[in-house]
Write a protein that holds these residues in place. Structure first.
Motif: not given
Length: 185
Positions: A57, A67-70, A73, A120, A124
């Protein structure tokens, strides 16, 4: 009855042995031939060890965003959000990410934001972004670090990995290694 049950039992035993012993042993043996012995690619910075193949992150303006994470992270709980593209809750999350990105990157049009910066990945934990996603952040990172945009763009170019054998997969930039190189500037 015996003509069906005994072959089924034999097939079950053979399948169990193959998928529980032989296949895992072959995969393990192949993994031992990789540079890190199947334990993942590690990167050291400031006395700490990081896994370069797991997303990290980064949200500060002085770093390239990941990249965003669901799953926030968390490598122990890899997975996507399981929400479809028409789910109102999912659309609200994506819109919030777009708004945040535009606030931190003035001068960027909404239509120019690469999709991987606001959605995401399936796991993720995607550690890479496209060169386009990195280059769109150059102006913000250069301004925050008081470095020329040309130098930061050159760093992105140096950290762009080409497709395997020139044709398998897309070009990509590992965000962790790029941000570590930024810290060394």
């Amino acid at each position: 009855m015996k003509t069906n049950i005994f072959p089924a039992i034999r097939l079950t035993i053979v399948t169990l042995l193959f998928f529980c012993v032989v296949y895992p042993a072959v995969v393990w043996a192949i993994a031992q031939m990789t540079p890190d012995g199947g334990r993942g690619e590690t990167v050291s910075a400031d006395g700490k060890r990081y896994y370069a193949n797991i997303g990290q992150k980064f949200t500060a303006d002085r770093f390239f965003n990941s990249r965003p994470s669901a799953v926030e992270y968390n490598a122990a709980g890899s997975g996507g959000s399981n929400k479809g593209p028409s789910n109102p809750e999912y659309l609200a999350v994506v819109q919030a990410r777009i708004d945040t990105f535009l606030m931190h990157n003035p001068g960027v049009d909404k239509k120019d934001i690469p999709v991987e910066l606001v959605t995401a990945s399936g796991s993720g934990l995607d550690p890479d972004i496209s060169p386009k996603a990195a280059l769109i952040q150059v102006k913000r990172v250069a301004a925050a670090r008081k470095v020329s945009e040309q130098r930061v763009a050159q760093l992105v170019s140096e950290h762009t990995e080409k497709p395997l054998l020139g044709m398998f997969g897309p070009e990509k930039v590992n965000v962790l290694s790029l941000n570590i190189a930024l810290e060394k500037l």
